[in-house]
Design a protein around this motif. Structure first.
Motif, PDB file in Angstrom:
ATOM      1  N   TRP A  83       0.834  -1.199  -0.080  1.00 52.32           N
ATOM      2  CA  TRP A  83      -0.095  -0.047   0.064  1.00 52.32           C
ATOM      3  C   TRP A  83       0.935   1.416  -0.061  1.00 52.32           C
ATOM      4  O   TRP A  83       0.318   2.221  -0.682  1.00 52.32           O
ATOM      5  CB  TRP A  83      -1.091  -0.183   1.136  1.00 52.32           C
ATOM      6  N   GLN A  84       2.016   1.225   0.587  1.00 53.18           N
ATOM      7  CA  GLN A  84       2.968   2.209   0.531  1.00 53.18           C
ATOM      8  C   GLN A  84       3.333   2.606  -1.043  1.00 53.18           C
ATOM      9  O   GLN A  84       3.154   3.815  -1.344  1.00 53.18           O
ATOM     10  CB  GLN A  84       4.235   2.056   1.563  1.00 53.18           C
ATOM     11  N   LEU A  85       3.576   1.406  -1.523  1.00 53.14           N
ATOM     12  CA  LEU A  85       4.153   1.749  -2.987  1.00 53.14           C
ATOM     13  C   LEU A  85       2.835   1.919  -3.912  1.00 53.14           C
ATOM     14  O   LEU A  85       3.125   3.007  -4.734  1.00 53.14           O
ATOM     15  CB  LEU A  85       4.747   0.413  -3.427  1.00 53.14           C
ATOM     16  N   ILE A  86       1.718   1.640  -3.595  1.00 49.52           N
ATOM     17  CA  ILE A  86       0.359   1.957  -4.394  1.00 49.52           C
ATOM     18  C   ILE A  86       0.360   3.386  -4.164  1.00 49.52           C
ATOM     19  O   ILE A  86      -0.056   4.173  -5.095  1.00 49.52           O
ATOM     20  CB  ILE A  86      -0.652   1.170  -4.011  1.00 49.52           C
ATOM     21  N   PHE A  87       0.587   3.914  -3.026  1.00 46.42           N
ATOM     22  CA  PHE A  87       0.346   5.509  -2.588  1.00 46.42           C
ATOM     23  C   PHE A  87       1.335   6.318  -3.434  1.00 46.42           C
ATOM     24  O   PHE A  87       1.239   7.128  -3.917  1.00 46.42           O
ATOM     25  CB  PHE A  87       0.749   5.632  -1.219  1.00 46.42           C
ATOM     26  N   THR A 122      -9.308   3.263  -5.739  1.00 45.20           N
ATOM     27  CA  THR A 122     -10.594   3.464  -5.064  1.00 45.20           C
ATOM     28  C   THR A 122     -10.437   3.061  -3.686  1.00 45.20           C
ATOM     29  O   THR A 122     -10.720   3.851  -2.620  1.00 45.20           O
ATOM     30  CB  THR A 122     -11.886   2.600  -5.601  1.00 45.20           C
ATOM     31  N   GLU A 123      -9.876   1.877  -3.427  1.00 39.29           N
ATOM     32  CA  GLU A 123      -9.371   1.456  -1.934  1.00 39.29           C
ATOM     33  C   GLU A 123      -8.518   2.457  -1.348  1.00 39.29           C
ATOM     34  O   GLU A 123      -8.457   2.764  -0.269  1.00 39.29           O
ATOM     35  CB  GLU A 123      -8.646   0.210  -2.068  1.00 39.29           C
ATOM     36  N   LEU A 124      -7.491   2.823  -1.932  1.00 40.48           N
ATOM     37  CA  LEU A 124      -6.423   4.109  -1.432  1.00 40.48           C
ATOM     38  C   LEU A 124      -7.192   5.294  -0.984  1.00 40.48           C
ATOM     39  O   LEU A 124      -7.038   5.864   0.094  1.00 40.48           O
ATOM     40  CB  LEU A 124      -5.379   4.306  -2.428  1.00 40.48           C
ATOM     41  N   LYS A 125      -8.145   5.823  -1.773  1.00 34.10           N
ATOM     42  CA  LYS A 125      -8.798   6.921  -1.570  1.00 34.10           C
ATOM     43  C   LYS A 125      -9.655   6.889  -0.139  1.00 34.10           C
ATOM     44  O   LYS A 125      -9.733   7.682   0.588  1.00 34.10           O
ATOM     45  CB  LYS A 125      -9.719   7.470  -2.640  1.00 34.10           C
ATOM     46  N   LYS A 126     -10.393   5.447   0.076  1.00 31.75           N
ATOM     47  CA  LYS A 126     -10.902   5.143   1.137  1.00 31.75           C
ATOM     48  C   LYS A 126      -9.937   5.278   2.312  1.00 31.75           C
ATOM     49  O   LYS A 126     -10.471   5.781   3.382  1.00 31.75           O
ATOM     50  CB  LYS A 126     -11.676   3.912   0.983  1.00 31.75           C
ATOM     51  N   MET A 127      -8.829   4.538   2.067  1.00 27.35           N
ATOM     52  CA  MET A 127      -7.916   4.617   3.126  1.00 27.35           C
ATOM     53  C   MET A 127      -7.392   5.808   3.621  1.00 27.35           C
ATOM     54  O   MET A 127      -7.262   6.367   4.815  1.00 27.35           O
ATOM     55  CB  MET A 127      -6.704   3.809   2.481  1.00 27.35           C
ATOM     56  N   VAL A 128      -7.094   6.865   2.654  1.00 26.87           N
ATOM     57  CA  VAL A 128      -6.825   8.038   2.981  1.00 26.87           C
ATOM     58  C   VAL A 128      -7.780   8.879   3.597  1.00 26.87           C
ATOM     59  O   VAL A 128      -7.550   9.569   4.918  1.00 26.87           O
ATOM     60  CB  VAL A 128      -6.425   8.922   1.669  1.00 26.87           C
ATOM     61  N   ASN A 129      -9.020   8.888   3.299  1.00 26.01           N
ATOM     62  CA  ASN A 129     -10.220   9.094   4.316  1.00 26.01           C
ATOM     63  C   ASN A 129     -10.072   8.925   5.729  1.00 26.01           C
ATOM     64  O   ASN A 129     -10.069   9.629   6.618  1.00 26.01           O
ATOM     65  CB  ASN A 129     -11.796   9.078   3.620  1.00 26.01           C
ATOM     66  N   GLU A 130     -10.010   7.465   5.715  1.00 24.79           N
ATOM     67  CA  GLU A 130      -9.959   6.934   7.155  1.00 24.79           C
ATOM     68  C   GLU A 130      -8.791   7.430   7.939  1.00 24.79           C
ATOM     69  O   GLU A 130      -8.825   7.756   9.121  1.00 24.79           O
ATOM     70  CB  GLU A 130      -9.960   5.360   7.097  1.00 24.79           C
ATOM     71  N   ILE A 131      -7.700   7.433   7.236  1.00 25.71           N
ATOM     72  CA  ILE A 131      -6.239   8.163   8.213  1.00 25.71           C
ATOM     73  C   ILE A 131      -6.558   9.543   8.412  1.00 25.71           C
ATOM     74  O   ILE A 131      -6.087   9.811   9.717  1.00 25.71           O
ATOM     75  CB  ILE A 131      -5.052   7.958   7.088  1.00 25.71           C
ATOM     76  N   GLU A 132      -7.118  10.366   7.650  1.00 21.71           N
ATOM     77  CA  GLU A 132      -7.738  11.682   8.096  1.00 21.71           C
ATOM     78  C   GLU A 132      -8.588  11.733   9.279  1.00 21.71           C
ATOM     79  O   GLU A 132      -8.351  12.564  10.099  1.00 21.71           O
ATOM     80  CB  GLU A 132      -8.012  12.483   6.805  1.00 21.71           C
ATOM     81  N   GLN A 133      -9.205  10.874   9.281  1.00 17.05           N
ATOM     82  CA  GLN A 133     -10.171  10.688  10.352  1.00 17.05           C
ATOM     83  C   GLN A 133      -9.448  10.346  11.584  1.00 17.05           C
ATOM     84  O   GLN A 133      -9.724  11.050  12.725  1.00 17.05           O
ATOM     85  CB  GLN A 133     -11.350   9.954  10.210  1.00 17.05           C
ATOM     86  N   ILE A 134      -8.679   9.554  11.614  1.00 12.63           N
ATOM     87  CA  ILE A 134      -7.907   9.088  12.704  1.00 12.63           C
ATOM     88  C   ILE A 134      -6.905  10.103  13.074  1.00 12.63           C
ATOM     89  O   ILE A 134      -6.533  10.345  14.477  1.00 12.63           O
ATOM     90  CB  ILE A 134      -6.928   7.668  12.325  1.00 12.63           C
ATOM     91  N   ILE A 135      -6.010  10.663  12.197  1.00  5.62           N
ATOM     92  CA  ILE A 135      -5.239  11.580  12.550  1.00  5.62           C
ATOM     93  C   ILE A 135      -5.787  12.917  13.619  1.00  5.62           C
ATOM     94  O   ILE A 135      -5.071  13.543  14.245  1.00  5.62           O
ATOM     95  CB  ILE A 135      -4.168  11.930  11.629  1.00  5.62           C
ATOM     96  N   TYR A 136      -7.156  13.106  13.071  1.00  4.23           N
ATOM     97  CA  TYR A 136      -7.554  14.430  13.692  1.00  4.23           C
ATOM     98  C   TYR A 136      -8.295  14.235  14.981  1.00  4.23           C
ATOM     99  O   TYR A 136      -8.843  14.945  15.659  1.00  4.23           O
ATOM    100  CB  TYR A 136      -8.507  14.958  12.854  1.00  4.23           C
ATOM    101  N   GLN A 137      -8.403  12.786  15.388  1.00 10.62           N
ATOM    102  CA  GLN A 137      -8.815  12.485  16.753  1.00 10.62           C
ATOM    103  C   GLN A 137      -8.179  13.190  17.817  1.00 10.62           C
ATOM    104  O   GLN A 137      -7.010  13.186  17.723  1.00 10.62           O
ATOM    105  CB  GLN A 137      -8.936  10.814  16.917  1.00 10.62           C
ATOM    106  N   THR A 138      -8.731  13.385  19.060  1.00  8.11           N
ATOM    107  CA  THR A 138      -8.106  14.001  20.120  1.00  8.11           C
ATOM    108  C   THR A 138      -7.263  12.960  20.888  1.00  8.11           C
ATOM    109  O   THR A 138      -6.512  13.349  21.665  1.00  8.11           O
ATOM    110  CB  THR A 138      -8.988  14.837  21.053  1.00  8.11           C
TER     111      THR A 138
END
Length: 165
Positions: A83-87, A122-138
């Motif tokens: 996934w890192q390489l796909i990114f 498509t899967e990577l875009k979903k992953m990026v959205n979830e990552i953004e949700q995680i990193i903005y958690q308090t």
């Protein structure tokens, strides 16, 4: 701005991703990280274009006419590596550069080819959205014990206050 480690940590451990995103970086002194740095330094010496940094976002080990290349010690984290390489392939494609990817696993002496497909995008875009949700958690995501926790640089941090192993 997300980088390759965000993607890799998302696949490996969401808590590690959150800690990394908060600049809690315990990895530089970790033996596995040091081993990887030595491997990275020795890899692809024959390739002219190596250690390429793009927009402070991605760091590619090497690039040639057909491939972007990444070197890893072992395939223990193969899904995260893929996934890192796909990114990286996706980010390059957005910049008008179309390549395939190769991951070289030195311990197993094997190489894996990666191609960017519409389904992976498509899967990577979903992953990026979830990552953004995680990193903005308090608060960090709940602790989840995994088989590779003992070798993680964040081990002591994560296990502090948790039930004993």
């Amino acid at each position: 701005m997300l980088g390759g480690l965000h993607i890799q940590y998302y696949v490996v451990c969401k808590r590690k991703l959150w800690l990394y995103s908060k600049n809690i970086n315990l990895a530089p002194d970790n033996d596995k990280v040091l081993e990887g740095a030595v491997l990275h330094d020795r890899a692809y010496r024959q390739v002219k274009e190596r250690d390429i940094h793009i927009d402070n976002q991605i760091q590619i080990d090497a690039i040639d006419k057909q491939y972007i290349r990444e070197v890893k010690n072992s395939s223990k984290m193969i899904e995260a590596d893929q996934w890192q390489l796909i990114f990286y392939l996706y980010e390059l494609k957005k910049r008008g550069i179309n390549k395939k990817g190769l991951i070289q696993y030195t311990k197993e002496r094997k190489t894996e080819e990666i191609e960017l497909t519409p389904n992976k995008v498509t899967e990577l875009k979903k992953m990026v959205n979830e990552i953004e949700q995680i990193i903005y958690q308090t608060k960090p995501p709940k602790f989840v014990k995994k088989r590779y926790c003992k070798s993680c640089a964040y081990h002591d941090f994560c296990f502090a206050g948790e039930e004993s192993e």
